[in-house]
Scaffold this motif. Sequence first.
Motif, mmCIF file in Angstrom:
data_model
loop_
_atom_site.group_PDB
_atom_site.id
_atom_site.type_symbol
_atom_site.label_atom_id
_atom_site.label_comp_id
_atom_site.label_asym_id
_atom_site.label_seq_id
_atom_site.Cartn_x
_atom_site.Cartn_y
_atom_site.Cartn_z
ATOM 1 N N ALA A 12 43.655 45.102 43.409
ATOM 2 C CA ALA A 12 43.474 44.213 44.562
ATOM 3 C C ALA A 12 43.342 42.761 44.121
ATOM 4 O O ALA A 12 43.540 41.849 44.926
ATOM 5 N N ALA A 13 42.989 42.546 42.859
ATOM 6 C CA ALA A 13 42.874 41.185 42.328
ATOM 7 C C ALA A 13 43.150 41.215 40.832
ATOM 8 O O ALA A 13 42.791 42.164 40.142
ATOM 9 N N VAL A 14 43.803 40.162 40.347
ATOM 10 C CA VAL A 14 44.096 40.019 38.926
ATOM 11 C C VAL A 14 43.545 38.668 38.473
ATOM 12 O O VAL A 14 43.824 37.629 39.092
ATOM 13 N N ILE A 15 42.757 38.701 37.399
ATOM 14 C CA ILE A 15 42.193 37.489 36.819
ATOM 15 C C ILE A 15 43.004 37.150 35.575
ATOM 16 O O ILE A 15 42.925 37.839 34.555
ATOM 17 N N LEU A 16 43.815 36.119 35.665
ATOM 18 C CA LEU A 16 44.659 35.679 34.553
ATOM 19 C C LEU A 16 43.862 34.658 33.745
ATOM 20 O O LEU A 16 43.571 33.560 34.220
ATOM 21 N N THR A 17 43.507 35.041 32.520
ATOM 22 C CA THR A 17 42.541 34.282 31.728
ATOM 23 C C THR A 17 43.222 33.565 30.564
ATOM 24 O O THR A 17 44.074 34.126 29.882
ATOM 25 N N TYR A 18 42.821 32.306 30.339
ATOM 26 C CA TYR A 18 43.349 31.532 29.215
ATOM 27 C C TYR A 18 42.193 30.763 28.571
ATOM 28 O O TYR A 18 41.057 30.746 29.074
#
Length: 262
Positions: A80-86
């Motif tokens: 339901a949600a994706v956290i794209l981390t950098y």
Amino acid sequence: MPEVSKMKKPDVKLVLLGDMNVGKTSLLHRYTERKFKDTISTVGGAFFLKQWGPYNISIWDTAGREQFHGLGSMYCRGAAAVILTYDVTNWQSLAELEERFLSLTDTANHNCIYALVGNKADLTDPKAQLPQDSDPSKDQTECGVERTDTQVLSACPTPPASPASLSGITLQKQVTPEDAMALYGRILRYKGLDEKSSLPAEKMCFETSAKTGYNVDDLFEALFDLVLPSILRNRNESQQSPTVDLEECRGAGNKRAKSGCC
């Protein structure tokens, strides 16, 4: 640590994606355990089960290493949600999100929410270096560890704190909020979403510090609020389409067979 079979069924799934060494697991430990941990690179992936009010949210942590890249789409399935981390001090970690990880989200829900998170803000921003107040009364998260063959998928995928972070040295920021918001716009176009009707970039781009806790609570609590409609929709669909108990059906069939026998 509880066994996976004894854990509550999640109402919705969140997934963290990003290159190795950006601090994905450290973010989870900061939010769920209220402290920063020195961790090692992951093998595969793991999940945390967070009870948020009356709801259960599974947060999937994935490996950033190239050899585990193919597993990402499996973990994103139904998200339901994706956290794209950098990493805010590493421009390449932002570029990797678009080049390697964005396509993995094709298996997520069609109405999936995307957040861009620049971690390690304490290395570039003095205000992020101040320790955030921790609340020990917050619910603790149950942690499940997934296994593939004989290999344990670690629940601790991120590297130890960097020397710069430990010494208080301020590094040069390589990724600005404007860079992240520009990528967010490209993500919406990749997904075929209308930017005007989608969540604004200002609300979906965060800078955090797993070391000090800066913005970590704000990130997860904001996403939990945003996925609430998905939770309610899933529960409503489950009530309208109840599951069938196969054992009861088999028992009823056996009874009918016996009653019809001479």
